[in-house]
Write an enzyme that holds these catalytic residues in place. Structure first.
Site, PDB file in Angstrom:
ATOM      1  N   GLU A  48       0.656  -1.204   0.177  1.00 19.87           N
ATOM      2  CA  GLU A  48      -0.226   0.172  -0.105  1.00 19.87           C
ATOM      3  C   GLU A  48       0.824   1.265  -0.052  1.00 19.87           C
ATOM      4  O   GLU A  48       1.731   1.337   0.816  1.00 19.87           O
ATOM      5  CB  GLU A  48      -0.888   0.017   1.107  1.00 19.87           C
ATOM      6  CG  GLU A  48      -1.662   1.318   1.395  1.00 19.87           C
ATOM      7  CD  GLU A  48      -2.542   0.722   2.758  1.00 19.87           C
ATOM      8  OE1 GLU A  48      -3.707   1.640   2.791  1.00 19.87           O
ATOM      9  OE2 GLU A  48      -2.363   0.172   3.513  1.00 19.87           O
TER      10      GLU A  48
ATOM     11  N   LYS B 198      -9.072   2.512  -2.295  1.00 26.31           N
ATOM     12  CA  LYS B 198      -9.558   2.163  -1.076  1.00 26.31           C
ATOM     13  C   LYS B 198     -10.739   2.389  -0.443  1.00 26.31           C
ATOM     14  O   LYS B 198     -11.145   3.547  -0.678  1.00 26.31           O
ATOM     15  CB  LYS B 198      -8.391   2.315   0.102  1.00 26.31           C
ATOM     16  CG  LYS B 198      -8.546   1.609   1.428  1.00 26.31           C
ATOM     17  CD  LYS B 198      -7.175   1.799   2.258  1.00 26.31           C
ATOM     18  CE  LYS B 198      -7.189   0.984   3.529  1.00 26.31           C
ATOM     19  NZ  LYS B 198      -6.008   1.247   4.165  1.00 26.31           N
TER      20      LYS B 198
ATOM     21  N   CYS C 297      -5.501  -3.327   2.178  1.00 34.67           N
ATOM     22  CA  CYS C 297      -5.274  -3.272   3.645  1.00 34.67           C
ATOM     23  C   CYS C 297      -6.560  -3.428   4.294  1.00 34.67           C
ATOM     24  O   CYS C 297      -7.300  -4.505   4.685  1.00 34.67           O
ATOM     25  CB  CYS C 297      -4.392  -2.103   4.079  1.00 34.67           C
ATOM     26  SG  CYS C 297      -3.774  -2.237   5.466  1.00 34.67           S
TER      27      CYS C 297
ATOM     28  N   SER D  64       0.002  -2.931   7.067  1.00 34.75           N
ATOM     29  CA  SER D  64      -0.280  -3.267   8.254  1.00 34.75           C
ATOM     30  C   SER D  64       0.950  -3.406   9.415  1.00 34.75           C
ATOM     31  O   SER D  64       1.655  -4.132   8.942  1.00 34.75           O
ATOM     32  CB  SER D  64      -0.951  -4.586   8.207  1.00 34.75           C
ATOM     33  OG  SER D  64      -1.470  -5.060   9.592  1.00 34.75           O
TER      34      SER D  64
ATOM     35  N   LYS E 212       0.008  -9.945  16.055  1.00 36.88           N
ATOM     36  CA  LYS E 212      -0.618  -9.407  14.993  1.00 36.88           C
ATOM     37  C   LYS E 212      -0.443 -10.398  14.066  1.00 36.88           C
ATOM     38  O   LYS E 212      -1.266 -10.531  13.041  1.00 36.88           O
ATOM     39  CB  LYS E 212      -0.528  -8.033  14.567  1.00 36.88           C
ATOM     40  CG  LYS E 212      -1.642  -7.509  13.709  1.00 36.88           C
ATOM     41  CD  LYS E 212      -1.187  -5.882  13.485  1.00 36.88           C
ATOM     42  CE  LYS E 212      -2.286  -5.372  12.622  1.00 36.88           C
ATOM     43  NZ  LYS E 212      -2.025  -3.665  12.429  1.00 36.88           N
TER      44      LYS E 212
ATOM     45  N   SER F 115      -7.900 -61.415   8.886  1.00 34.83           N
ATOM     46  CA  SER F 115      -6.888 -62.014   7.947  1.00 34.83           C
ATOM     47  C   SER F 115      -5.372 -61.946   8.574  1.00 34.83           C
ATOM     48  O   SER F 115      -4.324 -62.600   8.300  1.00 34.83           O
ATOM     49  CB  SER F 115      -6.708 -61.723   6.911  1.00 34.83           C
ATOM     50  OG  SER F 115      -6.267 -60.146   6.485  1.00 34.83           O
TER      51      SER F 115
ATOM     52  N   ASN G 255     -10.389 -66.288  -6.940  1.00 34.49           N
ATOM     53  CA  ASN G 255     -11.617 -65.648  -6.305  1.00 34.49           C
ATOM     54  C   ASN G 255     -12.374 -66.702  -5.688  1.00 34.49           C
ATOM     55  O   ASN G 255     -13.384 -66.517  -4.900  1.00 34.49           O
ATOM     56  CB  ASN G 255     -12.556 -65.170  -7.570  1.00 34.49           C
ATOM     57  CG  ASN G 255     -11.663 -63.761  -8.139  1.00 34.49           C
ATOM     58  OD1 ASN G 255     -10.853 -62.997  -7.266  1.00 34.49           O
ATOM     59  ND2 ASN G 255     -12.181 -63.393  -8.980  1.00 34.49           N
TER      60      ASN G 255
ATOM     61  N   TYR H  82     -15.491 -59.712  -6.963  1.00 33.06           N
ATOM     62  CA  TYR H  82     -17.024 -59.257  -6.954  1.00 33.06           C
ATOM     63  C   TYR H  82     -17.688 -60.347  -6.084  1.00 33.06           C
ATOM     64  O   TYR H  82     -17.726 -61.365  -6.475  1.00 33.06           O
ATOM     65  CB  TYR H  82     -17.419 -59.238  -8.416  1.00 33.06           C
ATOM     66  CG  TYR H  82     -18.717 -58.531  -8.607  1.00 33.06           C
ATOM     67  CD1 TYR H  82     -18.922 -57.094  -8.597  1.00 33.06           C
ATOM     68  CD2 TYR H  82     -19.844 -59.393  -8.929  1.00 33.06           C
ATOM     69  CE1 TYR H  82     -20.239 -56.824  -8.655  1.00 33.06           C
ATOM     70  CE2 TYR H  82     -21.221 -58.850  -9.201  1.00 33.06           C
ATOM     71  CZ  TYR H  82     -21.356 -57.688  -9.133  1.00 33.06           C
ATOM     72  OH  TYR H  82     -22.515 -57.063  -9.246  1.00 33.06           O
TER      73      TYR H  82
END
Length: 659
Positions: free
Chosen positions: A46, A115, A170, A197, A203, A374, A458, A495
């Protein structure tokens, strides 16, 4: 700007109070440095052209005239720089003075943003010098031409559709309803803030949270440039805390009390994807119309930002590579890197899983659960979750029926771990050897025992599932599913075998996170013997154990067959969370896993992932119920509504072009 990344910089020049000529030179040098680093968007503090702390010198005509003169100098110096820069300066219009930011690009002044919110409390006296800025743009004179001036200016990159930039200054971000809210609703995807700032105790933490939170709330990139050394220290000190944030994440932050230039690559595709996904984020047309917004188009070259020398690359914490993205790319996006956050995440996920199962047990009136144990990672996690649910319901743990079903591929290590684990948590353990049943089934269907094909594997998985379901019927309980999300994404499940259960507690937990959940439980259970078993499970190779062991050790290692789960989880995260193209995911993976996997390996398993992800959707289309725990899930009732017969050609062809 390749793959939707835009390199942004927040810079703090060392200024001299009321010396625009000196300050302009610093700004020009920083713009030149930014151009050499591939920066496309640069934000300055700024009033940095004069210094913020000029106080009543702002009333001096000479200072204002010199500031305009030096702005012209900066603009001329930017003619061959492909950078959109925002520079704080005082601006006079119709006899009034405004705290403003000038937007310049390639030798042109694109607009002036004033601003709106002028602090006039404590150490601030801005209302003494400046007027609140106008929202709706008006045209002001500049070197024989007209440029727009107003808060409601949107700077839209005409050749990068998801890059639209707006500015606030700001204090604007500290008020209850910041202008950036309106800007984002009107379509801005990046907010820049030229700030001064000052520093007071604590802060910096508030400022950090403020900027990151604003970027999260607005689903935007936020580039915050703060004043630093060089400002007057008559009453204040400015620490130069610069921040670049994206959707709640701080990408980079400068050290305080040292004027620094910070750079990061904002991911515009990520922001675009998030807004597109969020049905509550409104379309911008109405907000633009109501706010009287003016769009200023500009164009950036689409060349990829590169590190031009080793010194720059080292400063950015990168290895020198033309394809590097200037931001940290986490190789484990599902797993928090910070240990405290990871522990908190693990506790939270275990609680979600247990609460989901608790509700299902209550609803069905079931006081028994059946877990196929398992001795592997997934069934271990399922058991631990079930224990939590039973404890919450004050049900005896002996009502948890752990079933171990050794067959052709079972090893002593996993079998012994399963037995020990069940004993340590106080669950009932039943051993049902399924060798005879599976052998009889092979005889019935004419399967050669020596033919270790998919039917061989499977058949065992389906026999185990049948046993679990039948025992659940006997005891009036629920079969608890053990499969995790990574396996479901790859279709690495039989599946109507381990693919099926009555409630799948792990269904949205990726494999990379399963490990941390089990380790967290081991670290916090306060039972050494149980912890030792869990740690040995973690040390055991991932395997379905469907093929005979070799010398008593696991012969079938999942990651040898389908690829490393850490790669697949990386692909899964960016495919489902943000919908990225394969080429972008590949580029990010190369950077994230550099030194661990070479490019050919990454590409090989990407192709495997896409092929399996598309071809195996039919398994995900009929998943059992299970709790969602994170931002990515594959449930057909929630996060992934995908046709089972969708074509993968588009994605695979893009991968083929990569090599």
């Amino acid at each position: 700007m390749k793959d939707g990344f835009i390199r942004a910089a927040a810079v703090t020049p060392k200024v001299k109070v009321a010396d625009p000529e000196y300050n302009a030179q610093q700004i020009i040098e920083l713009i030149n440095q930014g151009a050499s680093r591939g920066v496309k968007l640069m934000v300055f503090p700024e009033l940095c052209l004069t210094a913020y702390t000029c106080s009543d010198l702002f009333f001096q005509t000479s200072l204002l005239a010199k500031a305009r003169e030096q702005l012209s100098r900066i603009i001329k110096a930017s003619r061959d720089k492909d950078i959109l820069a925002f520079i704080g300066m005082p601006w006079e219009r119709d006899g009034k003075l405004y705290n403003a930011a000038a937007a310049i690009h390639r030798g042109k002044l694109l607009g002036i943003i004033p601003k709106k919110n002028l602090p006039n409390y404590s150490e601030f006296y801005e209302a003494r010098h400046f007027c609140p800025g106008n929202e709706r743009p008006v045209f002001v004179s500049w070197e024989g031409g007209q440029v727009p001036m107003g808060m409601n200016l949107l700077f839209r990159c005409s050749n990068l559709r998801n890059l639209t930039i707006a500015a606030e200054i700001c204090e604007d971000v500290w008020v209850p309803c910041p202008p950036s809210i309106r800007h984002s609703l009107a379509g801005a995807t990046v907010i820049v803030n030229c700030s001064a700032s000052d520093e007071t105790t604590g802060k910096d933490m508030y400022r950090h949270e403020l900027i990151c939170s604003q970027s999260a709330r607005l689903v935007c990139g936020y580039v915050y440039a703060n004043a630093g050394e060089g400002e007057s220290t008559q009453d204040l000190v400015f620490g130069g805390q610069n921040i670049i944030a994206e959707n709640g994440t701080c990408l980079v932050e400068s050290r305080r009390f040292t004027n620094e230039s910070i750079c990061a690559d904002l991911d515009m595709e990520r922001l675009d994807s998030e807004r597109r996904r969020m049905s509550t984020f409104p379309a911008p047309e109405e907000a633009r119309r109501e706010g009287g917004y003016m769009i200023v188009d500009f164009e950036l070259s689409l060349d990829s930002a590169v590190n031009t020398n080793a010194q720059t690359a080292q400063a950015d914490g990168l290895k020198e590579s033309a394809r590097d993205v200037l931001r940290f790319i986490d190789p484990a996006p599902f797993v928090p890197g910070d240990e405290r956050q990871r522990s908190r995440r693990c506790e939270e996920i275990l609680s979600i899983q247990a609460m989901g199962l608790k509700k299902r047990l209550e609803h069905t009136g079931s006081q028994h659960a059946v877990v196929g144990l398992s001795g592997g990672l997934d069934s271990t996690l399922a058991l631990l979750v079930t224990v939590r649910a039973f404890d919450a319901l004050k049900l005896p743990r002996t009502n948890i029926h752990c079933i171990t079903m050794p067959c052709f591929g079972t090893t002593d290590r996993t079998y012994n771990n399963a037995c020990a684990m069940a004993a340590k948590v106080g669950a009932e353990l039943r051993e049902i050897n399924i060798r005879q049943a599976v052998s009889q089934h092979f005889t019935d269907i004419g399967q050669d025992m020596d033919n270790h094909d998919v039917a061989y594997e499977n058949s065992q998985a389906r026999e185990r599932t049948q046993v679990l379901m039948d025992i659940a019927n006997q005891v009036g309980g629920l079969v608890i599913g053990t499969g995790d999300m990574s396996e479901l994404a790859l279709g690495w499940a039989t599946y109507n075998g381990d693919h099926m259960s009555m409630y799948g507690v792990n269904a949205s937990v990726p494999k990379t996170l399963v490990r941390h959940l089990v380790r967290y439980y081991a670290d916090t259970c306060r039972e050494k013997e149980l912890a030792d078993v869990l740690l040995d499970v973690l040390d055991t190779p991932v395997s379905p154990e469907l093929l005979p062991p070799e010398d008593g050790k696991i012969s079938q290692k999942t990651e040898d067959l389908v690829g490393p789960y850490e790669l697949h989880d990386f692909y899964l995260y960016y495919i489902l969370r943000y919908g990225y193209a394969p080429s972008k995911i590949y580029r990010m993976a190369v950077q994230a896993f550099r030194g661990q996997y070479d490019n050919g390996v990454i590409l090989k398993w990407m192709k495997v992932f896409y092929r399996r992800f598309f071809s195996q959707q039919f398994k995900r289309s009929c998943l059992p119920d299970g709790p969602k725990v994170g931002s990515v899930a594959v449930s057909p009732r929630g996060d992934l509504r995908m046709p089972s017969d969708a074509c993968s050609r588009l994605w695979l062809e893009e991968l083929e072009k990569l090599g």
